[in-house]
Design an enzyme around this catalytic site. Structure first.
Site, mmCIF file in Angstrom:
data_model
loop_
_atom_site.group_PDB
_atom_site.id
_atom_site.type_symbol
_atom_site.label_atom_id
_atom_site.label_comp_id
_atom_site.label_asym_id
_atom_site.label_seq_id
_atom_site.Cartn_x
_atom_site.Cartn_y
_atom_site.Cartn_z
ATOM 1 C CD1 TRP A 57 -2.416 -2.215 2.155
ATOM 2 C CD2 TRP A 57 -3.425 -1.500 -0.093
ATOM 3 N NE1 TRP A 57 -3.365 -2.780 1.540
ATOM 4 C CE2 TRP A 57 -3.523 -2.066 0.223
ATOM 5 C CE3 TRP A 57 -3.382 -0.572 -1.021
ATOM 6 C CZ2 TRP A 57 -4.443 -2.816 -0.712
ATOM 7 C CZ3 TRP A 57 -4.125 -0.824 -1.855
ATOM 8 C CH2 TRP A 57 -5.306 -1.757 -1.585
ATOM 9 C CG ASP A 126 -3.473 4.713 4.032
ATOM 10 O OD1 ASP A 126 -4.938 4.288 5.154
ATOM 11 O OD2 ASP A 126 -3.324 3.618 2.808
ATOM 12 C CE LYS A 150 -8.720 -3.235 3.669
ATOM 13 N NZ LYS A 150 -9.191 -4.411 3.066
#
Length: 325
Positions: A57, A126, A150
């Site tokens: 990511w 993030d 999530k």
């Protein structure tokens, strides 16, 4: 509807202890959109951004940022988190970006920086797979974003940004209206509205679900310190099975830096991992396969998942090992 949106923001501020000088935005596009929105909103004439490269990511965020700014890697995390003292930060960088939970490899930043001097560039996080699973010291960050799907309902993205970053900087001229932080949300300013100056309708259904989730956190757990204890205990039982398996389940992350949301394991062969997934499905345990990039086995523990699911996975892991050693 506007009252519901403001209630959700108020509860989020309460649960995360968000200071008054931070703005809360409910946006579309998930974290991937923020990979572009962050540089377009925070770049200055320096056009520089430093990144912590911790995996999949991080690399995706880096790829997008390179379209707008000069990117430098301040540190690389392989199997462990390096302390801030080892990061090579450029003093003239517009911001420093870190992904708190690299879900593919199962490595998570579990502690916020103890110190982040004012002379440092603002820290951007993030927090997609970390938010609401533990307390976050928001004051240490200039901006925090977290995608839905999530620990937050799907089809939304939470952005928490320090007001001074919006007043001291201007969005890039090519920044779309829907990604300009200055045009999205009204915050909790007097007489403000969540629709004030919004270029499009916020993800209202997702925010409604977030409002219900926050009610549950407040009523069931009281605060995020209790949530932290809860999630770490139940994923800890899964890690315990792996650690006691004598290498049958291998985890390559330094134990203090293991993700509390995504326990990732490798086994002796891909065939054995495939068998594990197939037999797990027959037991009603779904999606135990790892990310396509990394493979292996992955057990998720997002806060919407039941305790019974984690108990069942730990039990299945023991039984599967006994049958296949």
């Amino acid at each position: 509807l506007q009252e519901m949106m403001l209630n959700a923001e108020t509860k989020l501020r309460q649960v995360l202890e968000i200071p008054e000088d931070y703005r809360v935005l409910f946006m579309h596009g998930g974290a991937v959109a923020q990979f572009s929105a962050v540089p377009m909103n925070l770049m200055t004439e320096n056009k520089k951004a430093d990144f912590i490269d911790a995996g999949f990511w991080s690399k995706r965020a880096i790829t997008e940022a390179k379209k707008y700014v000069d990117v430098a890697i301040a540190a690389e995390f392989d199997d462990r988190v390096k302390p801030v003292s080892e990061w090579k930060i450029r003093p003239d960088a517009d911001y420093v970006h870190i992904c708190l939970n690299e879900t593919v490899k199962g490595l998570e930043v579990l502690e916020d920086p103890t110190e982040w001097p004012e002379s440092n560039p603002p820290l951007v996080a993030d927090a997609t797979s970390t938010i609401l699973s533990r307390p976050i010291d928001v004051k240490k960050y200039g901006l925090i974003y977290a995608s839905g799907g999530k620990n937050v309902p799907a089809n939304m993205c939470i952005v928490i940004v320090k007001n001074s970053l919006l007043t001291d900087r201007q969005a890039h001229p090519w920044c779309p209206q829907t990604m300009d932080y200055r045009l999205n949300g009204g915050g909790l300013q007097p007489k403000s509205s969540v629709f004030q100056s919004n270029p499009n309708t916020p993800p209202t259904w997702a925010v409604f679900l977030l409002d219900l989730m926050l009610d549950d956190i407040i009523e069931t757990h009281k605060n995020l310190e209790n949530v932290k204890t809860w999630v770490r205990a139940r994923i800890g039982a899964v890690y315990k099975v792996a650690d006691e398996s004598k290498g049958f389940y291998k985890n390559f992350v330094h134990p203090p830096d293991r993700s509390q949301m995504n326990a990732v394991f490798k086994m002796a062969s891909k065939d054995l991992e495939k068998k594990f997934v197939e037999e797990g499905e027959k037991e009603g345990l779904l999606f135990l396969f790892g990310h396509p990039v990394e493979g292996g086995i992955r057990v998720t523990s997002y806060i919407g998942l039941s305790d019974e699911a984690l108990i069942a996975v730990a039990k299945f892991m023991k039984e599967f090992q006994a049958r296949n050693e």
